[in-house]
Design a protein around this motif. Structure first.
Motif, PDB file in Angstrom:
ATOM      1  N   ARG A  89       0.829  -1.200   0.000  1.00 52.70           N
ATOM      2  CA  ARG A  89       0.000   0.000   0.000  1.00 52.70           C
ATOM      3  C   ARG A  89       0.867   1.256   0.000  1.00 52.70           C
ATOM      4  NH1 ARG A  89      -5.148  -1.720   1.286  1.00 52.70           N
ATOM      5  NH2 ARG A  89      -5.229  -3.886   2.025  1.00 52.70           N
ATOM      6  N   SER A  90       0.313   2.319  -0.550  1.00 56.37           N
ATOM      7  CA  SER A  90       1.042   3.586  -0.560  1.00 56.37           C
ATOM      8  C   SER A  90       1.024   4.191   0.843  1.00 56.37           C
ATOM      9  CB  SER A  90       0.400   4.564  -1.551  1.00 56.37           C
ATOM     10  OG  SER A  90       1.091   5.803  -1.542  1.00 56.37           O
ATOM     11  N   PRO A  91       2.181   4.575   1.377  1.00 57.93           N
ATOM     12  CA  PRO A  91       2.211   5.137   2.730  1.00 57.93           C
ATOM     13  C   PRO A  91       1.635   6.546   2.827  1.00 57.93           C
ATOM     14  CG  PRO A  91       4.384   5.208   1.763  1.00 57.93           C
ATOM     15  CD  PRO A  91       3.525   4.467   0.796  1.00 57.93           C
ATOM     16  N   ALA A  92       1.501   7.232   1.681  1.00 58.91           N
ATOM     17  CA  ALA A  92       0.974   8.599   1.677  1.00 58.91           C
ATOM     18  C   ALA A  92       0.421   8.899   0.285  1.00 58.91           C
ATOM     19  CB  ALA A  92       2.064   9.608   2.051  1.00 58.91           C
ATOM     20  N   ASP A  93      -0.336   9.986   0.184  1.00 57.07           N
ATOM     21  CA  ASP A  93      -0.832  10.399  -1.123  1.00 57.07           C
ATOM     22  C   ASP A  93       0.336  10.664  -2.061  1.00 57.07           C
ATOM     23  OD1 ASP A  93      -3.253  10.311   0.146  1.00 57.07           O
ATOM     24  OD2 ASP A  93      -3.599  12.472   0.145  1.00 57.07           O
ATOM     25  N   GLY A  94       0.125  10.449  -3.344  1.00 54.40           N
ATOM     26  CA  GLY A  94       1.206  10.719  -4.276  1.00 54.40           C
ATOM     27  C   GLY A  94       0.858  10.359  -5.708  1.00 54.40           C
ATOM     28  N   THR A  95       1.881  10.343  -6.528  1.00 61.52           N
ATOM     29  CA  THR A  95       1.761  10.022  -7.948  1.00 61.52           C
ATOM     30  C   THR A  95       2.830   9.005  -8.315  1.00 61.52           C
ATOM     31  OG1 THR A  95       0.987  12.272  -8.411  1.00 61.52           O
ATOM     32  CG2 THR A  95       1.760  10.971 -10.287  1.00 61.52           C
TER      33      THR A  95
END
Length: 211
Positions: A89-95
Motif C-alpha cells: 500500500r502507498s504510505p501517503a498520497d502521491g503520484t
C-alpha cells in the motif's frame, strides 16, 4: 483684481518633543502572548500522517544502514517481513513516478511531493507513471524472494531529492536510545582496569554508567 493661487492643504507636523516620546514606543516589541498561548512548533523532520505499506504492522527484518558516501554500498531502506503475494500500500498520497523492472526485479516508485519518494521492491503493479494514489491504497503485490532470499520481504526506501532517509522516521517507529546499566562483574573489571585517577569516577554511588 489679482487671483490668488489655491492654498495647499496644511500638513500636520508633530513637535520635536512629541517625536522623542513616540519613537521609543514604536521600537519596543509588541505585547507578550497570552499565558495560555503555545509557541509555534519547530519544523518537523518528517511529515505526519504516513502509514505502513503493509497491514498489519510488519516486523522489520532488515535495518536502515546507509553508506558513509553516496558511491559506497549500503542498505538504503528497510526490509519488512511479508509473504509472497502480500498487498503493498502507498504510505501517503502521491503520484506513481516509476513502475517497471530494474535489472531483474520489479520496482514501484511513488512521488509524495516536496521531493519525497517511496520505492518498493520486488513489487508487481498494474499502475503506470502519472497515476494518482491515496494513502493506504493498494498499489501492488510482493513478488516472491527477489530481495531477502531465502525468505521473503518488502524493501521500502524513502528519498528526499538525492538523499536517502530512514523510512521508519515517517511512521513514528524510531525509538529513543536508552542507556542500560552495566552488569556488576563488568563494572568491577572496568574499575580495576581504569587508571588510579579515574577509578572513583566510574563507580560513584555504587553504580557504574556505560556507553
Amino acid at each position: 483684481m489679482a487671483v490668488l493661487p489655491p492654498r495647499s492643504p496644511a500638513r500636520r507636523v508633530l513637535p520635536r518633543a512629541a517625536l522623542v516620546l513616540l519613537l521609543p514606543a514604536l521600537l519596543l516589541p509588541g505585547p507578550p502572548a497570552p499565558a495560555g498561548a503555545a509557541p509555534a512548533p519547530p519544523a518537523a523532520t518528517a511529515p505526519a500522517g504516513w502509514a505502513w505499506p503493509l497491514l498489519p504492522r510488519p516486523r522489520v527484518v532488515g535495518a536502515w544502514a546507509p553508506p558513509a558516501e553516496r558511491w559506497l554500498r549500503g542498505h538504503r531502506g528497510v526490509d519488512l517481513a511479508a509473504g509472497p503475494g502480500a498487498v503493498v500500500r502507498s504510505p501517503a498520497d502521491g503520484t506513481v513516478s516509476w513502475s517497471g523492472v530494474v535489472v531483474d526485479r520489479p520496482v514501484l516508485t511513488v512521488a509524495h511531493g516536496a521531493g519525497l519518494r517511496s520505492s518498493f521492491e520486488p513489487v508487481e503493479s498494474s499502475l503506470r507513471p502519472g497515476d494518482r494514489v491515496r494513502r493506504g491504497q493498494a498499489v501492488g503485490t510482493l513478488r516472491g524472494r527477489d530481495h531477502c532470499d531465502p525468505g521473503t520481504c518488502l524493501h521500502w526506501g524513502v528519498r528526499r531529492d538525492r538523499d536517502y532517509l530512514n523510512p521508519l522516521l515517517f511512521v513514528g517507529a524510531l525509538e529513543p536510545s536508552v542507556l542500560l546499566p552495566v552488569p556488576a562483574d563488568l563494572a568491577g573489571r572496568r574499575r580495576a582496569e581504569a587508571p588510579d585517577g579515574v577509578r572513583g569516577l566510574s563507580g560513584a554511588g555504587g553504580r557504574a554508567g556505560g556507553a
